[in-house]
Enzyme design. Structure first.
Site, short mmCIF file in Angstrom:
data_model
loop_
_atom_site.label_atom_id
_atom_site.label_comp_id
_atom_site.label_asym_id
_atom_site.label_seq_id
_atom_site.Cartn_x
_atom_site.Cartn_y
_atom_site.Cartn_z
N HIS A 1 -1.63 -57.35 39.46
CA HIS A 1 -1.96 -56.87 38.12
C HIS A 1 -2.97 -55.72 38.21
O HIS A 1 -2.81 -54.69 37.55
CB HIS A 1 -2.56 -57.99 37.27
CG HIS A 1 -1.56 -58.94 36.71
ND1 HIS A 1 -0.89 -59.85 37.50
CD2 HIS A 1 -1.13 -59.12 35.44
CE1 HIS A 1 -0.08 -60.57 36.72
NE2 HIS A 1 -0.20 -60.14 35.47
N HIS B 1 -7.34 -64.60 40.82
CA HIS B 1 -7.62 -63.85 42.05
C HIS B 1 -9.08 -63.94 42.43
O HIS B 1 -9.95 -64.05 41.58
CB HIS B 1 -7.28 -62.37 41.87
CG HIS B 1 -5.82 -62.08 41.80
ND1 HIS B 1 -5.02 -62.07 42.92
CD2 HIS B 1 -5.02 -61.81 40.76
CE1 HIS B 1 -3.78 -61.79 42.56
NE2 HIS B 1 -3.75 -61.63 41.24
#
Length: 186
Positions: A108, A147
């Site tokens: 992303h 993440h």
């Protein structure tokens, strides 16, 4: 859990303990959704392709998205196979659906940064707004526990490299096409 993962889990837990709230949950879910599968950026590239004034930027976005997918998702993620933070810390349950892909680098963030940087290299005014959005995307990936901070950092660095490469490639293609037109006229 190794020391680096433990340190980074500590950062993610700190974010959750000190900043988590309904408003940010909703805000970061919207921000991160735009880059799901790159769909928001693909849609933007298509719109930019429709207008002569922005067509080159649209082409650059298409090229950078392809480069990023190949390097980031198909090569680097599979090379490192880093598990996501919520698998290392099973005490945490993310507010968005868990992903089956690997964590490193953040796709992303990479996608948002590569597209934002590409826009910036073609149009500084719109590029600054896109870069702010890309930064928020990176923050969203940590806030949402998808993440580690180093995944986001690596995604941003890779995104910058991808953007520079894509803009260079498109510039060379345009130069070649213009030279060919000049040679035809001569």
């Amino acid at each position: 859990m190794d020391a680096i993962n433990q340190f980074e889990i500590g950062i993610l837990n700190f974010i959750q303990e000190h900043f988590s709230c309904k408003f940010l949950d909703y805000f970061f879910m919207i921000i991160t959704k735009f880059s799901d599968e790159g769909l928001g950026w693909i849609a933007l590239a298509i719109v930019l392709l429709c207008f002569k004034k922005t067509r080159k930027t649209g082409i650059c976005l298409g090229v950078v998205l392809i480069i990023g997918e190949i390097l980031g998702n198909q090569i680097i993620k599979k090379l490192f196979e880093r598990p996501r933070p919520y698998t290392v810390n099973p005490d945490f349950t993310p507010i968005i659906p868990k992903l089956k892909s690997f964590s490193f680098p953040s796709g992303h963030t990479r996608c948002a940064v590569e597209c934002a940087m590409t826009i910036f290299l073609n149009n500084k005014k719109w590029g600054i707004a896109a870069l702010v959005f890309a930064a928020l995307t990176g923050l969203s990936r940590n806030y949402l526990y998808m993440h580690y901070p180093t995944d986001v950092l690596a995604g941003a660095v890779l995104g910058i490299i991808d953007a520079l490469l894509a803009v260079f490639i498109v510039k060379k293609i345009y130069e070649y096409a213009n030279q060919k037109k000049l040679n035809k006229k001569a």
